[in-house]
Scaffold this active site. Structure first.
Site, PDB file in Angstrom:
ATOM      1  N   TYR A   1      -3.298  10.859   1.492  1.00 42.02           N
ATOM      2  CA  TYR A   1      -3.800  10.765   0.115  1.00 42.02           C
ATOM      3  C   TYR A   1      -3.716  12.120  -0.583  1.00 42.02           C
ATOM      4  O   TYR A   1      -3.347  12.205  -1.758  1.00 42.02           O
ATOM      5  CB  TYR A   1      -5.249  10.261   0.106  1.00 42.02           C
ATOM      6  CG  TYR A   1      -5.346   8.784   0.368  1.00 42.02           C
ATOM      7  CD1 TYR A   1      -5.485   7.884  -0.684  1.00 42.02           C
ATOM      8  CD2 TYR A   1      -5.288   8.278   1.658  1.00 42.02           C
ATOM      9  CE1 TYR A   1      -5.569   6.520  -0.451  1.00 42.02           C
ATOM     10  CE2 TYR A   1      -5.362   6.918   1.895  1.00 42.02           C
ATOM     11  CZ  TYR A   1      -5.494   6.049   0.843  1.00 42.02           C
ATOM     12  OH  TYR A   1      -5.556   4.698   1.072  1.00 42.02           O
TER      13      TYR A   1
ATOM     14  N   HIS B   1      -4.655  -7.884  -0.611  1.00 42.41           N
ATOM     15  CA  HIS B   1      -3.954  -6.637  -0.326  1.00 42.41           C
ATOM     16  C   HIS B   1      -3.201  -6.648   0.999  1.00 42.41           C
ATOM     17  O   HIS B   1      -2.157  -6.018   1.129  1.00 42.41           O
ATOM     18  CB  HIS B   1      -4.970  -5.491  -0.336  1.00 42.41           C
ATOM     19  CG  HIS B   1      -4.371  -4.137  -0.237  1.00 42.41           C
ATOM     20  ND1 HIS B   1      -3.494  -3.633  -1.175  1.00 42.41           N
ATOM     21  CD2 HIS B   1      -4.514  -3.160   0.699  1.00 42.41           C
ATOM     22  CE1 HIS B   1      -3.130  -2.402  -0.836  1.00 42.41           C
ATOM     23  NE2 HIS B   1      -3.740  -2.092   0.296  1.00 42.41           N
TER      24      HIS B   1
ATOM     25  N   ASP C   1       0.844  -1.179   0.000  1.00 42.23           N
ATOM     26  CA  ASP C   1       0.000   0.000   0.000  1.00 42.23           C
ATOM     27  C   ASP C   1       0.895   1.251   0.000  1.00 42.23           C
ATOM     28  O   ASP C   1       1.868   1.307  -0.738  1.00 42.23           O
ATOM     29  CB  ASP C   1      -0.958  -0.028   1.204  1.00 42.23           C
ATOM     30  CG  ASP C   1      -2.136   0.909   1.053  1.00 42.23           C
ATOM     31  OD1 ASP C   1      -3.150   0.515   0.456  1.00 42.23           O
ATOM     32  OD2 ASP C   1      -2.038   2.066   1.526  1.00 42.23           O
TER      33      ASP C   1
END
Length: 399
Positions: A312, A364, A180
């Protein structure tokens, strides 16, 4: 550089009481008939988890378990151009003196807790495989690390914090592992600190591509004879880009607006992250308590849930320009339910890939879903006879 301070999680009774009150006052939305997962987290799941969180879930039990299993510390790290941040991390040494220093770097919606299953495996000593000294930090704004207070805390700063932590611990030369955002951070570390300090990196999310870079893959897909696995990977990537990244658009453009809801509503936070835990894994059998502990670590985090979203926004532009490609050895592990899975040849083209592994299952959150497989890959990458063997001078990983 400051000295480290031993750390134990100890959430106040007042915070636990407030959480329980908020859960008791929760108001749920309606739901369309037979919606399932089509519109997001199913109402029946969220209600069940909320009820357990309020009446049966024992935070103190899991708080004690984390404190006993994970040796945790905090330390002040000075960040150039920004404030000093107090960083929380796990640090466990192997009994093998020449074990390889390894930094484990999480992303969102992960945390330091993801290291739990792989920690005893990585630090285990045996003549047939290398052993590691493991450091797993809480990224700034996550877990029990302080959050940045100034705008513009980007990829360089996250990489700087992680690198300075390793140096402060006496690991002037080290290797890394991450998925990630952790992948992007350790890639930046490989680019900036590679060679002198950062010796090799491994990721279970071998993607450093923007949407604009990915787009040509689908054009080439029409005229290229890909293998069955590569086709499946491209289809998974297509699913994520078209149906799975709505959260990314929100968190990378207006994170503060979303933060109000996630900070005030534990049910909102639960539903937001639970969706990712299910849809981003490969049929992993989450227990309710496992989910609730995962969510609780966000709810009780030092800076609050909203702080974890800002990465982000700040890294959006950084990821459009990743800088020069690292030249240090890279290892990759491919799991079929990762979010973006591009042909391995693409990754090899721009990286010094010395180890590559393809798995039949897993998603993930590899450290949680497939801890044995992930650790086995790391052992193989740094084993005797491999290109990355003894990549850290004086620290082969063997007794």
């Amino acid at each position: 550089m400051s000295s480290e301070t031993p750390f134990q999680i100890n959430i106040s009774d007042e915070k636990l009481s407030t959480l329980r009150t908020k859960l008791e006052l929760a108001t749920f939305p309606d739901e369309l008939q037979d919606a399932g997962w089509k519109y997001g987290s199913p109402l029946v799941d969220v209600k069940r988890l909320t009820e357990r969180w309020r009446n049966q879930y024992d935070w103190r039990k899991y708080e004690k378990d984390i404190n006993e299993k994970l040796p945790m510390f905090t330390r002040d790290i000075d960040v150039d151009g920004f404030d000093t941040l107090n960083i929380h991390y796990v640090h466990k040494k192997s009994e093998t003196v020449d074990a390889i220093p390894l930094l484990f770097c999480h992303g969102w919606p992960g945390s330091f807790w993801e290291v739990t299953k792989i920690l005893p495996l990585l630090t285990a000593s045996a003549p047939e495989h290398p052993s590691f000294h493991v450091v797993a930090l809480s990224l700034p704004g996550y877990g029990f690390s302080e959050a940045p207070r100034k705008q513009g805390f980007g990829l360089n700063q996250y990489a700087e914090v992680a690198h300075k932590l390793m140096i402060a611990l006496g690991y002037n030369e080290y290797v890394t592992q991450g998925g990630d955002w952790g992948c992007f951070i350790i890639r930046k570390m490989a680019s900036v600190y590679g060679g002198r300090h950062h010796k090799a990196w491994h990721t279970n999310m071998p993607d450093q591509s923007t949407d604009l870079e990915i787009a040509p893959v689908f054009l080439v897909f029409l005229i290229t004879s890909w293998s069955t696995k590569e086709k499946a990977g491209i289809e998974r990537t297509k699913w994520f880009l078209t149906k799975g990244q709505g959260y990314f658009a929100q968190q990378s453009t207006q994170p503060q607006t979303l933060g109000y809801g996630l900070t005030d509503s534990p049910v909102g936070l639960l539903a937001w992250i639970y969706e990712k835990l299910v849809l981003c894994t490969d049929n992993y059998n989450w227990t309710d308590d496992e989910v609730l502990t995962w969510i609780s670590l966000y709810w009780f985090s030092r800076a609050g849930p909203a702080a974890s979203l800002r990465i982000y926004f700040e890294l959006r532009e950084d990821c459009e320009d990743m800088g020069r490609d690292p030249t240090i050895p890279m290892g990759t592990s491919y799991f079929p339910k990762e979010l973006i899975i591009l042909p391995a040849a693409w990754v090899r083209k721009s990286n010094n890939v010395v180890f590559e592994s393809h798995h039949k299952s897993g998603g993930h959150f590899a450290a949680t879903e497939r801890p044995e497989e992930l650790v086995q890959d790391l052992r193989k990458m740094f084993a005797k006879g491999s290109p990355a063997f003894a990549i850290v001078p004086g620290r082969s990983g063997y007794a």
